[in-house]
Design a protein around this motif. Structure first.
Motif, PDB file in Angstrom:
ATOM      1  N   THR A  79     -45.342  23.829 -63.547  1.00 64.24           N
ATOM      2  CA  THR A  79     -45.963  25.013 -62.964  1.00 64.24           C
ATOM      3  C   THR A  79     -45.157  26.246 -63.358  1.00 64.24           C
ATOM      4  OG1 THR A  79     -46.940  25.886 -60.912  1.00 64.24           O
ATOM      5  CG2 THR A  79     -44.709  24.956 -60.764  1.00 64.24           C
ATOM      6  N   ALA A  80     -45.524  27.397 -62.783  1.00 63.66           N
ATOM      7  CA  ALA A  80     -44.821  28.651 -63.075  1.00 63.66           C
ATOM      8  C   ALA A  80     -44.942  29.587 -61.885  1.00 63.66           C
ATOM      9  CB  ALA A  80     -45.415  29.311 -64.317  1.00 63.66           C
ATOM     10  N   PRO A  81     -43.970  30.496 -61.706  1.00 63.43           N
ATOM     11  CA  PRO A  81     -44.064  31.475 -60.621  1.00 63.43           C
ATOM     12  C   PRO A  81     -45.180  32.493 -60.833  1.00 63.43           C
ATOM     13  CG  PRO A  81     -41.805  31.263 -61.419  1.00 63.43           C
ATOM     14  CD  PRO A  81     -42.688  30.583 -62.410  1.00 63.43           C
ATOM     15  N   VAL A  82     -45.566  32.737 -62.098  1.00 66.09           N
ATOM     16  CA  VAL A  82     -46.665  33.654 -62.417  1.00 66.09           C
ATOM     17  C   VAL A  82     -47.672  32.873 -63.258  1.00 66.09           C
ATOM     18  CG1 VAL A  82     -47.319  35.754 -63.668  1.00 66.09           C
ATOM     19  CG2 VAL A  82     -45.239  35.715 -62.285  1.00 66.09           C
ATOM     20  N   HIS A  83     -48.938  32.921 -62.863  1.00 67.54           N
ATOM     21  CA  HIS A  83     -49.953  32.069 -63.478  1.00 67.54           C
ATOM     22  C   HIS A  83     -50.788  32.771 -64.542  1.00 67.54           C
ATOM     23  CE1 HIS A  83     -49.524  28.386 -61.054  1.00 67.54           C
ATOM     24  NE2 HIS A  83     -49.100  29.211 -60.111  1.00 67.54           N
ATOM     25  N   CYS A  84     -50.587  34.067 -64.743  1.00 70.39           N
ATOM     26  CA  CYS A  84     -51.294  34.796 -65.796  1.00 70.39           C
ATOM     27  C   CYS A  84     -50.326  35.155 -66.917  1.00 70.39           C
ATOM     28  CB  CYS A  84     -51.912  36.085 -65.253  1.00 70.39           C
ATOM     29  SG  CYS A  84     -53.303  35.838 -64.152  1.00 70.39           S
ATOM     30  N   ALA A  85     -50.844  35.190 -68.135  1.00 68.01           N
ATOM     31  CA  ALA A  85     -50.018  35.630 -69.262  1.00 68.01           C
ATOM     32  C   ALA A  85     -49.712  37.121 -69.115  1.00 68.01           C
ATOM     33  CB  ALA A  85     -50.757  35.382 -70.571  1.00 68.01           C
ATOM     34  N   PRO A  86     -48.431  37.517 -69.110  1.00 69.71           N
ATOM     35  CA  PRO A  86     -48.061  38.926 -68.971  1.00 69.71           C
ATOM     36  C   PRO A  86     -47.781  39.574 -70.326  1.00 69.71           C
ATOM     37  CG  PRO A  86     -46.149  37.565 -68.577  1.00 69.71           C
ATOM     38  CD  PRO A  86     -47.264  36.622 -68.961  1.00 69.71           C
ATOM     39  N   PRO A  87     -48.007  40.874 -70.460  1.00 70.97           N
ATOM     40  CA  PRO A  87     -47.611  41.573 -71.691  1.00 70.97           C
ATOM     41  C   PRO A  87     -46.118  41.404 -71.957  1.00 70.97           C
ATOM     42  CG  PRO A  87     -49.003  42.978 -70.319  1.00 70.97           C
ATOM     43  CD  PRO A  87     -48.662  41.767 -69.493  1.00 70.97           C
ATOM     44  N   ASP A  88     -45.775  41.106 -73.204  1.00 67.71           N
ATOM     45  CA  ASP A  88     -44.372  40.944 -73.619  1.00 67.71           C
ATOM     46  C   ASP A  88     -43.646  39.850 -72.844  1.00 67.71           C
ATOM     47  OD1 ASP A  88     -44.577  43.089 -75.465  1.00 67.71           O
ATOM     48  OD2 ASP A  88     -44.265  44.520 -73.821  1.00 67.71           O
ATOM     49  N   ASN A  89     -44.394  38.927 -72.244  1.00 66.96           N
ATOM     50  CA  ASN A  89     -43.804  37.846 -71.442  1.00 66.96           C
ATOM     51  C   ASN A  89     -42.942  38.371 -70.302  1.00 66.96           C
ATOM     52  OD1 ASN A  89     -44.911  35.666 -72.951  1.00 66.96           O
ATOM     53  ND2 ASN A  89     -43.330  35.961 -74.512  1.00 66.96           N
ATOM     54  N   LYS A  90     -43.302  39.534 -69.748  1.00 69.73           N
ATOM     55  CA  LYS A  90     -42.490  40.152 -68.702  1.00 69.73           C
ATOM     56  C   LYS A  90     -43.368  40.567 -67.524  1.00 69.73           C
ATOM     57  CE  LYS A  90     -38.960  41.964 -71.865  1.00 69.73           C
ATOM     58  NZ  LYS A  90     -38.301  43.174 -72.404  1.00 69.73           N
ATOM     59  N   PRO A  91     -43.525  39.693 -66.533  1.00 67.66           N
ATOM     60  CA  PRO A  91     -44.216  40.105 -65.307  1.00 67.66           C
ATOM     61  C   PRO A  91     -43.372  41.126 -64.559  1.00 67.66           C
ATOM     62  CG  PRO A  91     -43.936  37.706 -65.441  1.00 67.66           C
ATOM     63  CD  PRO A  91     -43.058  38.313 -66.477  1.00 67.66           C
ATOM     64  N   THR A  92     -44.021  41.985 -63.792  1.00 64.39           N
ATOM     65  CA  THR A  92     -43.289  42.926 -62.958  1.00 64.39           C
ATOM     66  C   THR A  92     -42.884  42.236 -61.656  1.00 64.39           C
ATOM     67  OG1 THR A  92     -45.256  43.715 -61.796  1.00 64.39           O
ATOM     68  CG2 THR A  92     -44.690  44.805 -63.895  1.00 64.39           C
ATOM     69  N   PRO A  93     -41.911  42.791 -60.928  1.00 61.00           N
ATOM     70  CA  PRO A  93     -41.558  42.209 -59.627  1.00 61.00           C
ATOM     71  C   PRO A  93     -42.749  42.122 -58.674  1.00 61.00           C
ATOM     72  CG  PRO A  93     -39.837  43.698 -60.338  1.00 61.00           C
ATOM     73  CD  PRO A  93     -40.956  43.864 -61.323  1.00 61.00           C
ATOM     74  N   SER A  94     -43.627  43.123 -58.678  1.00 58.13           N
ATOM     75  CA  SER A  94     -44.784  43.071 -57.773  1.00 58.13           C
ATOM     76  C   SER A  94     -45.749  41.967 -58.187  1.00 58.13           C
ATOM     77  CB  SER A  94     -45.496  44.422 -57.729  1.00 58.13           C
ATOM     78  OG  SER A  94     -46.013  44.767 -59.001  1.00 58.13           O
ATOM     79  N   GLU A  95     -45.906  41.742 -59.486  1.00 58.09           N
ATOM     80  CA  GLU A  95     -46.770  40.649 -59.952  1.00 58.09           C
ATOM     81  C   GLU A  95     -46.179  39.295 -59.578  1.00 58.09           C
ATOM     82  OE1 GLU A  95     -48.573  43.210 -63.707  1.00 58.09           O
ATOM     83  OE2 GLU A  95     -46.878  41.855 -64.011  1.00 58.09           O
ATOM     84  N   ARG A  96     -44.877  39.161 -59.704  1.00 56.65           N
ATOM     85  CA  ARG A  96     -44.198  37.934 -59.266  1.00 56.65           C
ATOM     86  C   ARG A  96     -44.437  37.699 -57.781  1.00 56.65           C
ATOM     87  NH1 ARG A  96     -38.281  39.220 -58.751  1.00 56.65           N
ATOM     88  NH2 ARG A  96     -39.212  40.272 -56.957  1.00 56.65           N
TER      89      ARG A  96
END
Length: 236
Positions: A110-127
């Motif tokens: 699994t993963a803490p963020v389930h959508c592909a983020p730009p530049d592989n970098k989710p924001t803290p709010s997205e996390r």
């Protein structure tokens, strides 16, 4: 777990991630121009009673976001699933698409963020928006869960607050990430068992191409984690 996976796949909570994953699915990469991309959040993958959980970061734009399965169809997944096969945690060493016959044996990814983020970098709010999905997954796995492998420092930082919310006692100061580290985490709520949490460098191309993470290094962590989870481990 099937209900959770379905709900995850329908999530539209983060506008930036929704726009990015869908735009990537429309424009595609040239090598995959004839394929239909998943273009949605990617649920966890593996049995609902797994004693071992592997936690990454987020799906890759042209990997999981294309195939609809964690770590499937990209070079990071090539490394991870080959190592899982060696450790006795998968029935085959390759993961190319959703119907390729891959089965995980006593492990879930699994993963803490389930959508592909730009530049592989989710924001803290997205996390933080995505945290409740991981918390529910941990709660559903609680009756059988015995060990967790975290791939990378980002996932490590995301996991421990979620473990606390799901009913385990997280030490203070929080355990420090490092490759090969392991920590025992005590339960605080009924229905949870003691966990052993292992750290591993992420299976990113940056790490695997430079030799910071070798197949042998990853295999050693996975084999130790399999044993901690009460799994048989490698067939040989």
């Amino acid at each position: 777990m099937a209900e959770l996976d379905g709900a995850v796949a329908d999530c539209r909570a983060c506008p930036r991630l929704v726009a990015w994953r869908e735009e990537t699915a429309r424009t595609k990469r040239a090598a995959y121009r004839d394929e239909t991309y998943w273009g949605r959040p990617v649920p966890g993958f593996g049995p609902a009673d797994a004693p071992l959980l592997i936690v990454g970061l987020a799906p890759a734009a042209h990997g999981g976001n294309r195939t609809g399965r964690m770590f499937t169809g990209d070079r990071s997944g090539d490394v991870l699933y080959a190592a899982m096969y060696t450790a006795g945690l998968a029935n085959q060493p390759t993961a190319t698409h959703r119907d390729d016959g891959l089965r995980l044996l006593g492990a879930r990814v699994t993963a803490p963020v389930h959508c592909a983020p730009p530049d592989n970098k989710p924001t803290p709010s997205e996390r933080d928006n995505c945290r409740h999905w991981l918390r529910i997954e941990l709660e559903l796995l609680a009756p059988t869960l015995r060990a967790i492998v975290v791939l990378g420092g980002w996932g490590w930082q995301a996991l421990f607050p979620t473990l606390a919310e799901a009913g385990w006692g997280v030490p203070r100061p929080r355990p420090k990430f490092g490759h090969g580290v392991r920590y025992r985490i005590e339960p605080e709520l009924p229905g949870r068992s003691e966990l052993t949490v292992f750290g591993s460098y992420h299976v990113s191309q940056q790490n695997t191409f430079t030799g910071r993470l070798t197949p042998a290094m990853l295999e050693a962590v996975l084999i130790d984690a399999a044993h901690a989870a009460g799994l048989q481990g490698p067939p040989n």
